[in-house]
Each structure stands twice: as structure tokens, then as C-alpha cells.
Design an enzyme around this catalytic site. Structure first.
Site, PDB file in Angstrom:
ATOM      1  N   CYS A   7      62.550   7.338  12.215  1.00  0.00           N
ATOM      2  CA  CYS A   7      63.044   6.912  10.905  1.00  0.00           C
ATOM      3  C   CYS A   7      62.074   5.912  10.273  1.00  0.00           C
ATOM      4  O   CYS A   7      61.334   5.215  10.966  1.00  0.00           O
ATOM      5  CB  CYS A   7      64.432   6.296  11.033  1.00  0.00           C
ATOM      6  SG  CYS A   7      64.499   4.767  12.006  1.00  0.00           S
ATOM      7  N   GLU A  52      62.978   5.703  20.410  1.00  0.00           N
ATOM      8  CA  GLU A  52      61.588   5.273  20.415  1.00  0.00           C
ATOM      9  C   GLU A  52      61.474   3.790  20.791  1.00  0.00           C
ATOM     10  O   GLU A  52      60.587   3.389  21.557  1.00  0.00           O
ATOM     11  CB  GLU A  52      60.954   5.484  19.041  1.00  0.00           C
ATOM     12  CG  GLU A  52      61.059   6.907  18.529  1.00  0.00           C
ATOM     13  CD  GLU A  52      62.261   7.119  17.628  1.00  0.00           C
ATOM     14  OE1 GLU A  52      62.105   7.697  16.555  1.00  0.00           O
ATOM     15  OE2 GLU A  52      63.373   6.692  18.015  1.00  0.00           O
ATOM     16  N   HIS A  69      67.209   2.747  18.701  1.00  0.00           N
ATOM     17  CA  HIS A  69      66.872   4.158  18.754  1.00  0.00           C
ATOM     18  C   HIS A  69      65.995   4.453  19.972  1.00  0.00           C
ATOM     19  O   HIS A  69      65.491   3.552  20.640  1.00  0.00           O
ATOM     20  CB  HIS A  69      66.171   4.572  17.465  1.00  0.00           C
ATOM     21  CG  HIS A  69      67.079   4.590  16.276  1.00  0.00           C
ATOM     22  ND1 HIS A  69      66.680   5.016  15.029  1.00  0.00           N
ATOM     23  CD2 HIS A  69      68.387   4.226  16.137  1.00  0.00           C
ATOM     24  CE1 HIS A  69      67.688   4.927  14.176  1.00  0.00           C
ATOM     25  NE2 HIS A  69      68.729   4.435  14.828  1.00  0.00           N
TER      26      HIS A  69
END
Length: 334
Positions: free
Chosen positions: A75, A48, A46
Site C-alpha cells: 500500500c 511487509e 501489514h
């Protein structure tokens, strides 16, 4: 400014991350970006994680004083990848700025809660509308429990979608065709009716724009599709919604739906298959069904400046459209 840059990073994932959202992230210390990243491919890391991994070893000591900007709530669950919240917590970052919360029930505020529990200051709703617009397919899928639906067609100046007897007529130009193929690449699926398969024999691929071919969806209400049609080749999987049977032939799947009021059932099936967007390119009957049922989110249609005087009339729709001209063709968008 940093969130706007995150949005530009996120958009690089268009066509490659669905049904996941497009997400961008940057790590900032004293007005210097020391790490940036975006969600590049479905199943991959992802945004991040990519942004934090991009921080150079000599800058790692700065992380406790850094701020992470990210377009969507991190998440806090195991999916294709580990939770992003744990990566953020272990990095030592103490400030996180988020564009929009995640509507996915698996996240939905839990990511923010997890960060706050670990002493991280969290700011939310920064450029929220722009973040939602970027991921309109993702938000529609989770909030309306159906795919985002875009209706598209081309017509003559006097409102005909095809010539006499359904004869295909090319009402657009090369620039418009490229826009259509871009739309195909950005949508997870493309839908037409069985009659369009018979009269046009389309490929429904992205030949004029880089990207994956969408899943082809055929609404076959008469069970009369020619077996040698292009939609049965191996360029993309095909779902054939019909009234008779469930079966699978090669990579093509037949799904039975009721013979009446079948659009909601069709969309429910697509939701279960995690298809978050549908580009409807069908004929008048198919398009009008979606319009009459108010089952659409966006309309774009192209209008030639030339009339043809007779043929098959296009769909009838009311609404306020923005109109622009592209190389001699009117482009209407709602």
C-alpha cells in the site's frame, strides 16, 4: 517457491484480517530467508512491515542485496497503518516481487509506481491466480462492488431441505458441521431469511471452529421475528433488513430496503458497511432468490444418502459440481 511460501504465511490471517486481504511476505538474500511475516489482525501491521521487522539486527546490512516477496501490492496510503512502500524504501531493499496488484482504488498500481520512483526493481504477477484465489472475497468486494456470496444448504437424497411443515432435519454429520462452522469463521457475515429464524432458531455462530462469529444478517420480509430468538443475543451483531424502518436496538441494526427487487439494495448496504463476504444459509426461498438473480459466486451443498419422500424441496440450480464423499454424506461444490 518463495511466493508459494508467502501464500502459506498469508493464509494464517484467515478470519482475523477482513475486510483487509490476507498477505504474506518474506525477505530473501542468496536463497536464505532472513525475515518473514503476515498480516495477522485487522488494524495491525501489514505483512511487509512484519517481515522487515523480523530481520535480525546482525542481518540488516544485507537488505540492499535482498529481495522482498509479497503476495499483494504494497500500500502507498495512510489507513490503519502507515504506507508499506515507505517502510520498504527506507529499508534499502532494491528488489520487490509481487503476486498480484491491489484492486483497492487507494492502491491500484500506486504502490508499484512509488517503489519504481525510488529505484526499486519490481516484478509483478507471480502466482497471480493463486494470490487472487486466496483473497477472492477482497477482490470481489472491490471489483464487483459487492460482497463475495457463498450459498450453502443441506438436503436429503431426494432433494428436500426440511421435513413436512418446515420441520428441521439434520442431513449432515459431525465432519460436515465442522466444515460449515469453518466457513462461518472465514466469512464476515451469514445471512438467513426470517422464516428460518422462526422454524430453526439458529445461533449462526462458530461453535465448532476457532474464529470470530460472523455478523448475522436477517432478511425479514414479514416483520414477525420472535423477540427471544437467538439472533438477538449478544454473541454477534445482527443486521435486520426489513421493509418498515431504520433503527438500532442494542448492537442490532434494522435497515429498511424496498419491498421489491431488494437484493441489490441489500448488497449495496453491505458494501458500504465494508462487509466483503456473505455465507447464505437460508431456506429454499432465500437461496432461490440469489440463484435466480445470479447473485452468487460459489455454492456448496451437502446431500444425505437417505430420502425422506416429502417435505420442503430444496433450491433448484444448474451447473457443474465437484462431488466428494465425507463420512457418508455427499458434498457438492461449484
Amino acid at each position: 517457491m518463495y511466493m508459494q511460501y508467502c501464500l502459506s504465511l498469508a493464509s494464517r490471517g484467515a478470519g482475523n484480517v477482513a475486510p483487509n486481504p490476507m498477505v504474506g511476505a518474506v525477505v530473501v538474500v542468496e536463497d536464505r530467508i532472513i525475515g518473514e511475516g503476515w498480516h495477522q489482525q485487522f488494524g495491525g501491521a501489514h505483512a511487509e512491515v512484519n517481515a522487515l521487522n523480523a530481520v535480525k539486527p546482525e542481518d540488516l546490512f544485507l537488505l540492499p542485496n535482498a529481495t522482498l516477496f509479497v503476495t499483494l501490492e504494497p500500500c502507498n496510503h495512510f489507513g490503519k497503518t502507515p504506507p508499506c512502500t515507505e517502510k520498504i524504501i527506507s529499508s534499502g531493499i532494491k528488489k520487490v516481487v509481487i503476486g498480484s496488484l491491489d484492486p483497492n482504488p487507494l492502491v491500484a498500481g500506486k504502490g508499484v509506481e512509488r517503489l519504481k520512483e525510488n529505484g526499486i526493481a519490481v516484478t509483478t504477477h507471480v502466482l497471480e491466480n493463486k494470490c487472487r484465489e486466496l483473497n477472492k472475497y477482497f477482490f470481489c468486494y472491490h471489483e464487483k462492488k459487492r460482497p463475495y456470496i457463498t450459498l450453502k444448504w443441506a438436503q436429503s437424497a431426494d432433494g428436500f431441505i426440511a421435513g413436512e411443515g418446515g420441520k428441521p432435519i439434520h442431513f449432515t454429520n459431525a465432519a460436515c458441521d465442522q466444515i460449515v462452522h469453518k466457513l462461518r469463521a472465514e466469512n464476515m457475515s451469514i445471512l438467513i431469511g426470517g422464516n428460518t429464524v422462526i422454524t430453526d432458531n439458529p445461533r449462526l455462530t462458530t461453535r465448532l471452529w476457532p474464529g470470530k462469529n460472523p455478523t448475522r444478517i436477517i432478511l425479514d420480509t414479514k416483520n414477525n421475528l420472535p423477540t427471544d430468538a437467538h439472533i438477538f443475543n449478544d454473541e454477534a451483531p445482527t443486521l435486520i433488513f426489513n421493509f418498515l424502518e431504520n433503527k438500532t436496538v442494542n448492537q442490532h441494526t434494522y435497515i429498511q430496503i424496498p419491498a421489491t427487487n431488494y437484493l441489490p439494495e441489500l448488497l449495496t448496504h453491505l458494501h458500504h458497511l465494508q462487509i466483503n463476504s456473505v455465507l447464505v444459509e437460508g431456506g429454499t426461498k432465500t437461496l432461490q432468490q440469489f440463484i435466480d438473480a445470479r447473485l452468487y459466486d460459489e455454492i456448496i451443498y451437502f446431500e444425505s444418502k437417505q430420502p425422506i419422500q416429502k417435505g420442503i424441496k430444496g433450491p433448484v440450480v444448474e451447473g457443474s459440481f465437484t462431488t466428494t464423499e465425507l463420512d457418508g454424506v455427499w458434498v457438492h461444490a461449484e
